[in-house]
Scaffold this active site. Structure first.
Site, short mmCIF file in Angstrom:
data_model
loop_
_atom_site.label_atom_id
_atom_site.label_comp_id
_atom_site.label_asym_id
_atom_site.label_seq_id
_atom_site.Cartn_x
_atom_site.Cartn_y
_atom_site.Cartn_z
CB THR A 87 8.80 0.13 -15.79
OG1 THR A 87 7.84 -0.03 -14.76
CG2 THR A 87 8.11 0.00 -17.08
CG LEU A 154 -3.20 -7.82 -11.99
CD1 LEU A 154 -2.53 -8.67 -12.77
CD2 LEU A 154 -4.47 -7.97 -11.90
CG ASN A 212 0.43 1.05 -7.19
OD1 ASN A 212 -0.80 0.59 -6.89
ND2 ASN A 212 1.09 0.63 -7.69
CB ALA A 256 0.31 -0.35 12.08
N GLY A 257 2.84 -1.54 10.22
CA GLY A 257 3.65 -2.48 10.02
C GLY A 257 5.05 -1.94 9.70
CB CYS A 264 4.13 -2.01 -7.28
SG CYS A 264 4.13 -3.50 -8.31
CE LYS A 267 7.91 -1.05 -10.86
NZ LYS A 267 6.96 0.00 -11.35
C1 UDX Z 1 0.42 -3.11 -5.14
C2 UDX Z 1 -0.87 -2.61 -5.53
O1 UDX Z 1 -1.72 -2.96 -4.31
C3 UDX Z 1 -1.62 -3.30 -6.56
O2 UDX Z 1 -2.73 -2.74 -6.90
C4 UDX Z 1 -0.52 -2.68 -7.88
O3 UDX Z 1 -1.29 -3.15 -9.22
C5 UDX Z 1 0.69 -3.32 -7.48
O4 UDX Z 1 1.27 -2.91 -6.33
P1 UDX Z 1 1.39 -5.34 -4.30
O5 UDX Z 1 2.68 -4.55 -4.49
O6 UDX Z 1 1.40 -6.81 -5.06
O7 UDX Z 1 0.37 -4.58 -5.01
O8 UDX Z 1 1.08 -5.57 -2.93
P2 UDX Z 1 0.02 -4.81 -1.63
O9 UDX Z 1 -0.75 -5.83 -1.16
O10 UDX Z 1 -0.57 -3.68 -2.29
O11 UDX Z 1 1.12 -4.56 -0.58
C6 UDX Z 1 2.21 -3.86 -0.90
C7 UDX Z 1 3.11 -3.43 0.42
O12 UDX Z 1 2.18 -2.58 1.47
C8 UDX Z 1 3.47 -4.81 1.21
O13 UDX Z 1 4.82 -4.66 1.57
C9 UDX Z 1 2.65 -4.94 2.29
O14 UDX Z 1 3.17 -5.62 3.46
C10 UDX Z 1 2.55 -3.41 2.72
N1 UDX Z 1 0.90 -3.04 3.23
C11 UDX Z 1 -0.24 -3.39 2.65
C12 UDX Z 1 1.04 -2.74 4.77
O15 UDX Z 1 2.13 -2.43 5.08
N2 UDX Z 1 -0.18 -2.34 5.36
C13 UDX Z 1 -1.32 -2.80 4.72
O16 UDX Z 1 -2.34 -2.28 5.19
C14 UDX Z 1 -1.33 -3.18 3.16
#
Ligand code: UDX
Length: 433
Positions: A87, A154, A212, A256-257, A264, A267
């Site tokens: 999606t 996930l 999310n 932080a980053g 995900c 979007k």
């Molecule tokens: C996410 C949700 O965690 C998950 O539950 C959902 O089903 C799908 O989207 P995902 O996108 O695989 O999972 O990665 P995630 O580990 O959540 O990180 C998402 C983004 O946030 C990444 O770019 C990561 O670098 C960033 N992030 C994550 C941070 O900048 N700081 C954090 O503390 C955690």
């Protein structure tokens, strides 16, 4: 119980493999024949720890798992049909493109031969599952099916563990019959006493987006606090630790980053904002989260250029190209976005990533790939840690700096100890430190 999963992307493939692990006969369907052939040869189209082992076990040993290019055949005797198609965001409005969901719902409705559940597991805006029901009712009477919402949570890189040990399972149902079938489906998780949140279809759809979006909000919030820390001489890692110990806040998603990326968060945040807009609800908080995150890339890139006095013709090294560690997924990768802007300013980009270089190079020909992190750092004016792969934490930084002095390093993910690096002679820049 016989299960059919339609769509073999991250969500569908992990879901199918894990349901087979639960002991269910599971067919995964995709219209992409090449992908189906790859999967039948036990080749996973993306890097995800543990998937190939599960595929091998259930394709070749238990034979509970199979892959098919034919949706009709796979729906006929299914007890539960999961919709796990993509999606994606619509380019301009940021709305979710649901065309694949509608197409699949229509094809399912043309092939239901006995009572079954049709479950939306793709991330879909509130109201989508009811619309799927209307599409199916065009061909099937209400006694022959029910629709359910069962969103997934996930994370790429830990998807199997997240499926097997979820914090909760959310099911949105319209009646006891479908609720009981879904509870029976997830009975293998009872051993871990996994909470099942049983609610309405609409609440289930909102839970996914709200979860999310809240995680994304935590990230934009901590990134803004990181900017303040840089101005007032505070340390964001200590701040995040001091905050996160409070159980009401929690320590997760306070790193932080360069902002959130991936397929995900960006979007889903935009889609949730659009849902609010369509319902005339003020989502100004989430809109601020979204626009701050969109602006973070240029903010970080400006900092890199100004602090290191990078000029046209210089070389910079980007370590890490995937949007996060333990995946080869580069969708909305902050590392690649930063590398692109630097390259547009005439800066050469040498890079290394343990898994994502093939995917990255396909769409970014300017990248100069290196065999390892050390080669990528040679003759560079600036080193940027874009993705926090564990192997970068173990690098011999003394070897990398060699005889150079004041080599700039931008640790976007705060994986190093600033004091140690400054003692080695680096001109170290953390994020909020
Ligand atoms: C996410 C949700 O965690 C998950 O539950 C959902 O089903 C799908 O989207 P995902 O996108 O695989 O999972 O990665 P995630 O580990 O959540 O990180 C998402 C983004 O946030 C990444 O770019 C990561 O670098 C960033 N992030 C994550 C941070 O900048 N700081 C954090 O503390 C955690």
């Amino acid at each position: 119980m016989k299960l059919t999963i339609i769509g073999t992307g991250y969500v569908g493939l992990i879901t199918g493999a894990c349901f087979a692990e639960f002991g269910y006969e599971t067919v995964c369907v995709d219209k992409d024949l090449d992908r189906i052939n790859q999967l039948n040869d036990c080749i996973c189209p993306f890097y995800e720890p543990g998937v190939e082992e599960l595929l091998n076990k259930h394709l070749n040993k238990t034979k509970l798992l199979s892959f098919s290019n034919s949706l009709p055949q796979s729906v006929h005797n299914a007890d539960i049909v999961f919709i796990t198609v993509g999606t994606p965001s619509k380019r301009l409005e940021g709305d979710a493109d649901l065309s694949f969901v509608w197409d699949v719902a229509r094809e399912i409705s043309q092939n239901i031969k006995k009572y079954c559940l049709v479950v939306t597991k793709s991330t879909v805006p509130v109201g989508t599952t009811q619309h799927v029901k209307q599409i199916i009712l065009e061909n099937v009477n209400q006694e022959s099916f029910d629709v359910v919402s069962n969103p997934e949570f996930l994370r790429e890189g830990s998807a199997i563990d997240d499926f097997m040990r979820p914090d909760r399972v959310v099911i949105g149902c319209e009646n006891k019959k479908s609720e009981n079938i879904m509870k029976e489906l997830y009975r293998p998780l009872n051993l871990n006493e996994t909470p099942i949140v049983s609610t309405s279809i609409e609440s289930s759809e909102v839970i996914k987006y709200a979860s999310n979006s809240f995680l994304a909000t935590k990230i934009s919030f901590i990134n803004q606090v990181a900017n303040l820390c840089e101005q007032v001489g505070a340390n964001i890692q200590d701040v995040a630790k001091g905050m996160g110990i409070d159980k009401r806040i929690g320590s997760k998603f306070l790193h932080a980053g360069p902002g959130y990326g991936g397929s995900c968060f960006p979007k889903d945040v935009k889609a949730f904002i659009n849902t609010a807009k369509k319902n005339n609800v003020d989502f100004s908080i989430l809109s601020a989260v979204d626009s701050f995150n969109d602006g973070r890339i240029s903010e970080i890139t400006k900092k890199i250029i100004s602090k290191s006095n990078l000029n046209k013709g210089d070389t910079a090294t980007m370590l890490g190209l995937s949007f996060k560690p333990n995946t080869d997924d580069i969708r909305d990768s902050t590392s690649i976005k930063i590398a692109k802007i630097l390259n547009e300013k005439g800066i050469n980009i040498k890079c290394y990533d343990p898994e994502a270089m093939t995917n990255a190079k396909k769409e970014n020909s300017f990248l100069v790939l290196s065999d390892d992190a050390y080669a990528a750092c040679e003759e560079s004016k600036v080193i940027i840690i874009g993705t926090e792969w564990n192997e970068f934490r173990a690098l011999d930084l003394k070897q990398i700096i060699g005889k150079q002095n004041n080599l700039c390093i931008f640790d976007l993910r705060n994986i190093y100890n600033p004091k140690e690096l400054k003692e080695l002679g680096y001109n170290y820049f953390g994020t909020g430190t």
